[in-house]
Motif scaffolding. Structure first.
Motif, PDB file in Angstrom:
ATOM      1  N   PHE A  69      48.193  61.389  48.195  1.00  0.00           N
ATOM      2  CA  PHE A  69      48.666  62.738  47.833  1.00  0.00           C
ATOM      3  C   PHE A  69      47.896  63.809  48.591  1.00  0.00           C
ATOM      4  O   PHE A  69      48.448  64.815  49.006  1.00  0.00           O
ATOM      5  CB  PHE A  69      48.558  62.962  46.325  1.00  0.00           C
ATOM      6  CG  PHE A  69      49.346  61.960  45.541  1.00  0.00           C
ATOM      7  CD1 PHE A  69      50.737  61.999  45.551  1.00  0.00           C
ATOM      8  CD2 PHE A  69      48.714  60.951  44.839  1.00  0.00           C
ATOM      9  CE1 PHE A  69      51.478  61.055  44.858  1.00  0.00           C
ATOM     10  CE2 PHE A  69      49.445  60.003  44.148  1.00  0.00           C
ATOM     11  CZ  PHE A  69      50.829  60.052  44.158  1.00  0.00           C
ATOM     12  N   VAL A  70      46.586  63.544  48.745  1.00  0.00           N
ATOM     13  CA  VAL A  70      45.765  64.495  49.499  1.00  0.00           C
ATOM     14  C   VAL A  70      46.248  64.541  50.953  1.00  0.00           C
ATOM     15  O   VAL A  70      46.369  65.603  51.553  1.00  0.00           O
ATOM     16  CB  VAL A  70      44.281  64.094  49.415  1.00  0.00           C
ATOM     17  CG1 VAL A  70      43.422  64.979  50.299  1.00  0.00           C
ATOM     18  CG2 VAL A  70      43.805  64.147  47.965  1.00  0.00           C
ATOM     19  N   ASP A  71      46.556  63.371  51.486  1.00  0.00           N
ATOM     20  CA  ASP A  71      47.076  63.259  52.855  1.00  0.00           C
ATOM     21  C   ASP A  71      48.319  64.104  53.080  1.00  0.00           C
ATOM     22  O   ASP A  71      48.469  64.763  54.103  1.00  0.00           O
ATOM     23  CB  ASP A  71      47.505  61.804  53.133  1.00  0.00           C
ATOM     24  CG  ASP A  71      46.409  60.995  53.778  1.00  0.00           C
ATOM     25  OD1 ASP A  71      45.360  61.592  54.091  1.00  0.00           O
ATOM     26  OD2 ASP A  71      46.607  59.784  53.951  1.00  0.00           O
ATOM     27  N   GLU A  72      49.243  64.053  52.120  1.00  0.00           N
ATOM     28  CA  GLU A  72      50.563  64.652  52.309  1.00  0.00           C
ATOM     29  C   GLU A  72      50.683  66.036  51.709  1.00  0.00           C
ATOM     30  O   GLU A  72      51.683  66.725  51.900  1.00  0.00           O
ATOM     31  CB  GLU A  72      51.626  63.750  51.676  1.00  0.00           C
ATOM     32  CG  GLU A  72      51.703  62.388  52.325  1.00  0.00           C
ATOM     33  CD  GLU A  72      52.822  61.537  51.736  1.00  0.00           C
ATOM     34  OE1 GLU A  72      53.211  61.794  50.583  1.00  0.00           O
ATOM     35  OE2 GLU A  72      53.290  60.630  52.448  1.00  0.00           O
ATOM     36  N   MET A  73      49.642  66.420  50.982  1.00  0.00           N
ATOM     37  CA  MET A  73      49.657  67.643  50.194  1.00  0.00           C
ATOM     38  C   MET A  73      50.105  68.874  50.987  1.00  0.00           C
ATOM     39  O   MET A  73      50.871  69.694  50.493  1.00  0.00           O
ATOM     40  CB  MET A  73      48.233  67.838  49.679  1.00  0.00           C
ATOM     41  CG  MET A  73      47.986  68.910  48.717  1.00  0.00           C
ATOM     42  SD  MET A  73      46.230  68.804  48.268  1.00  0.00           S
ATOM     43  CE  MET A  73      45.454  68.926  49.864  1.00  0.00           C
ATOM     44  N   ILE A  74      49.609  68.969  52.234  1.00  0.00           N
ATOM     45  CA  ILE A  74      49.863  70.190  52.986  1.00  0.00           C
ATOM     46  C   ILE A  74      51.290  70.235  53.533  1.00  0.00           C
ATOM     47  O   ILE A  74      51.926  71.291  53.555  1.00  0.00           O
ATOM     48  CB  ILE A  74      48.783  70.368  54.076  1.00  0.00           C
ATOM     49  CG1 ILE A  74      47.472  70.752  53.361  1.00  0.00           C
ATOM     50  CG2 ILE A  74      49.180  71.435  55.103  1.00  0.00           C
ATOM     51  CD1 ILE A  74      46.251  70.761  54.218  1.00  0.00           C
ATOM     52  N   ASP A  75      51.823  69.066  53.924  1.00  0.00           N
ATOM     53  CA  ASP A  75      53.186  69.039  54.468  1.00  0.00           C
ATOM     54  C   ASP A  75      54.264  68.894  53.409  1.00  0.00           C
ATOM     55  O   ASP A  75      55.381  69.353  53.587  1.00  0.00           O
ATOM     56  CB  ASP A  75      53.334  67.867  55.458  1.00  0.00           C
ATOM     57  CG  ASP A  75      52.329  67.981  56.586  1.00  0.00           C
ATOM     58  OD1 ASP A  75      51.988  69.132  56.928  1.00  0.00           O
ATOM     59  OD2 ASP A  75      51.871  66.944  57.092  1.00  0.00           O
ATOM     60  N   LYS A  76      53.937  68.203  52.334  1.00  0.00           N
ATOM     61  CA  LYS A  76      54.978  67.912  51.341  1.00  0.00           C
ATOM     62  C   LYS A  76      54.685  68.588  50.010  1.00  0.00           C
ATOM     63  O   LYS A  76      53.719  68.241  49.333  1.00  0.00           O
ATOM     64  CB  LYS A  76      55.089  66.399  51.121  1.00  0.00           C
ATOM     65  CG  LYS A  76      55.622  65.662  52.326  1.00  0.00           C
ATOM     66  CD  LYS A  76      56.073  64.276  51.938  1.00  0.00           C
ATOM     67  CE  LYS A  76      56.451  63.477  53.173  1.00  0.00           C
ATOM     68  NZ  LYS A  76      56.255  62.041  52.958  1.00  0.00           N
ATOM     69  N   PRO A  77      55.553  69.535  49.626  1.00  0.00           N
ATOM     70  CA  PRO A  77      55.348  70.235  48.359  1.00  0.00           C
ATOM     71  C   PRO A  77      55.239  69.269  47.179  1.00  0.00           C
ATOM     72  O   PRO A  77      54.466  69.504  46.253  1.00  0.00           O
ATOM     73  CB  PRO A  77      56.599  71.108  48.228  1.00  0.00           C
ATOM     74  CG  PRO A  77      57.158  71.228  49.608  1.00  0.00           C
ATOM     75  CD  PRO A  77      56.745  70.002  50.357  1.00  0.00           C
ATOM     76  N   ALA A  78      55.989  68.173  47.223  1.00  0.00           N
ATOM     77  CA  ALA A  78      55.972  67.243  46.088  1.00  0.00           C
ATOM     78  C   ALA A  78      54.575  66.647  45.895  1.00  0.00           C
ATOM     79  O   ALA A  78      54.105  66.480  44.766  1.00  0.00           O
ATOM     80  CB  ALA A  78      56.994  66.130  46.294  1.00  0.00           C
ATOM     81  N   ALA A  79      53.895  66.332  47.002  1.00  0.00           N
ATOM     82  CA  ALA A  79      52.547  65.767  46.892  1.00  0.00           C
ATOM     83  C   ALA A  79      51.604  66.811  46.309  1.00  0.00           C
ATOM     84  O   ALA A  79      50.758  66.503  45.473  1.00  0.00           O
ATOM     85  CB  ALA A  79      52.064  65.284  48.257  1.00  0.00           C
ATOM     86  N   GLY A  80      51.776  68.076  46.743  1.00  0.00           N
ATOM     87  CA  GLY A  80      50.963  69.151  46.188  1.00  0.00           C
ATOM     88  C   GLY A  80      51.206  69.295  44.692  1.00  0.00           C
ATOM     89  O   GLY A  80      50.270  69.528  43.924  1.00  0.00           O
ATOM     90  N   ALA A  81      52.459  69.119  44.296  1.00  0.00           N
ATOM     91  CA  ALA A  81      52.798  69.245  42.880  1.00  0.00           C
ATOM     92  C   ALA A  81      52.114  68.156  42.060  1.00  0.00           C
ATOM     93  O   ALA A  81      51.660  68.403  40.941  1.00  0.00           O
ATOM     94  CB  ALA A  81      54.318  69.182  42.691  1.00  0.00           C
ATOM     95  N   VAL A  82      52.015  66.948  42.623  1.00  0.00           N
ATOM     96  CA  VAL A  82      51.334  65.864  41.909  1.00  0.00           C
ATOM     97  C   VAL A  82      49.866  66.225  41.723  1.00  0.00           C
ATOM     98  O   VAL A  82      49.290  66.059  40.644  1.00  0.00           O
ATOM     99  CB  VAL A  82      51.469  64.524  42.664  1.00  0.00           C
ATOM    100  CG1 VAL A  82      50.583  63.458  42.030  1.00  0.00           C
ATOM    101  CG2 VAL A  82      52.922  64.063  42.686  1.00  0.00           C
TER     102      VAL A  82
END
Ligand code: C2E
Ligand code: CA
Ligand code: CA
Ligand code: CA
Length: 380
Positions: free
Chosen positions: A310-323
């Motif tokens: 989630f940390v990896d994808e957080m910046i590109d993917k809003p869904a990961a940031g939401a998690v």
């Protein structure tokens, strides 16, 4: 039995025309795929075409893993697949099955979901035994099993809040091995108990070292899912604490959700006893299990560790940031510490601060380092 019946049913439903399903063991199924050319796939090299078969295997794994409901309980199955590609009629079906089961064994050893067969693997069961024999030697030697230590830090001030122990095997010939290379073999053997004892001893000794230097932060030790099904595990932990005269609250046990549902009662009992001994519990790889939220309410934990993905994808993917945001809020509400794993960049650090995450661990702050360097790193 009910679960396996459902798996069989699902597999039969998933099979396309020309794909044959058979049950070849208690919890073992075989699927015979027709020549991939017949499915409009490009013909592969002689000896069958592996990539399309692999793609199909991954597809099936995805679908087999979807949660199912048995007697009102939602659960997911773990699947390991071994793939063998052969030209039609070139070898006996029994030989195909033997090779497929070698591929499965190899996949499990490596901790993979899908493994492939190649002829060099025919030695793999002897490899496995050799590995276990070498591991026994490693326990006898006192410098082969070592820990690398990685601090978790306050995201804003970078002050250390705890230290995680990550095991390494300094193999006499193959060099330093990561846990992925030998843990699966350890976990499936009777070596798990002496291994766990060694890791606890090394971790508590390291913690005594930094305590002696005035740093009172806990040490985190990863626990194999199988240890949680061992009723003697809580006693092993308290004995280790006693050997090192360490208060239980200085030890954090990191657990994951990948615990066999069939043994849930034993697991609950083991967790309850650990908890009442005063040891802290942390839910590792949070967000990757199919029931993370359910686990947080079922298992009383002191900490959750947001999985690196989630940390990896957080910046590109809003869904990961939401998690991540969800986990942070959940932690605050439950009074549970939240640690983000695998922070590698300053951007990720800023994003996590923005989301209100208090603590993190990752290369951006500190790589895992040998035990003799940790006190210096913590005091600087
Ligand atoms: P884990 O508990 O999720 O540990 C985090 C893994 O991420 C570690 O890999 C660590 O070295 C790595 N890591 C830390 N920061 C970063 C980062 O910023 N970027 C990236 N890409 N990776 C980072 P490692 O040491 O290879 O351990 C792998 C897994 O093996 C651990 O995953 C844990 O589940 C297991 N493990 C490690 N030590 C033990 C042990 O003593 N006992 C048991 N049962 N399992 C262990
Ligand atoms: Ca961990
Ligand atoms: Ca983790
Ligand atoms: Ca992990």
């Amino acid at each position: 039995d009910e679960v396996l019946r459902l798996v069989a049913e699902r597999l039969t439903e998933l099979a396309r025309p020309l794909e044959l399903v058979a049950r070849t063991g208690d919890d073992e199924f075989a699927l015979l795929l027709p020549a991939m050319a017949a499915l409009g796939e490009p013909a592969g090299r002689v000896g069958g075409s592996m990539p399309p078969a692999l793609r199909r295997a991954r597809e099936l794994v995805e679908q087999l893993r979807l949660p199912m409901e048995v007697a009102g309980v939602r659960l997911a199955v773990e699947v390991t697949v071994g793939v063998v590609a052969e030209q039609p009629g070139r070898i006996e079906v029994s030989e195909l099955l033997r090779r497929a089961s070698l591929a499965v064994g190899r996949a499990k050893e490596l901790g993979l979901t899908v493994g492939t067969y190649d002829s060099s693997q025919d030695a793999s069961s002897t490899d496995h035994l050799a590995l276990l024999a070498e591991l026994q030697d490693a326990f006898a030697a006192d410098d082969q099993i070592v820990l690398h230590l990685q601090p978790a830090v306050d995201l804003v001030t970078a002050a250390p809040t705890g230290v995680e122990a990550l095991v390494r095997w300094r193999h006499p010939r193959r060099g330093q091995l990561s846990p992925g290379a030998f843990l699966p073999a350890v976990e499936r053997s009777e070596l798990l108990i002496p291994f766990t004892r060694r890791v606890l001893d090394l971790a508590l000794a390291a913690a005594a070292d930094w305590t002696a230097n005035g740093i009172n932060i806990p040490v985190s030790v990863n626990v194999s899912a199988r240890s949680l099904t061992d009723p003697t595990f809580p006693a092993q932990v308290t004995e280790a604490l006693r050997r090192h005269r360490t208060p239980a609250s200085r030890l954090v046990l990191e657990i994951t959700e990948s615990v066999a549902v069939s043994e849930q009662e034993v697991v609950d009992e083991v967790l309850a006893r650990l908890r009442s001994s005063g040891v802290q519990m942390s839910l590792d790889d949070f967000g990757t299990g199919f029931s993370s939220l359910a686990s947080v309410t079922r298992i009383p934990v002191d900490e959750i560790k947001i999985d690196r993905s989630f940390v990896d994808e957080m910046i590109d993917k809003p869904a990961a940031g939401a998690v991540v945001r969800g986990a942070v809020e959940l932690g605050a509400r439950l009074g549970v510490r939240v640690v983000a794993e695998g922070i590698e960049t300053i951007e990720q650090r800023a994003a996590l601060i923005e989301l209100g995450c208090p603590t993190a661990q990752g290369y951006h702050f500190c790589k895992p380092m040998p035990a003799d360097k940790i006190v210096q790193a913590l005091t600087q």
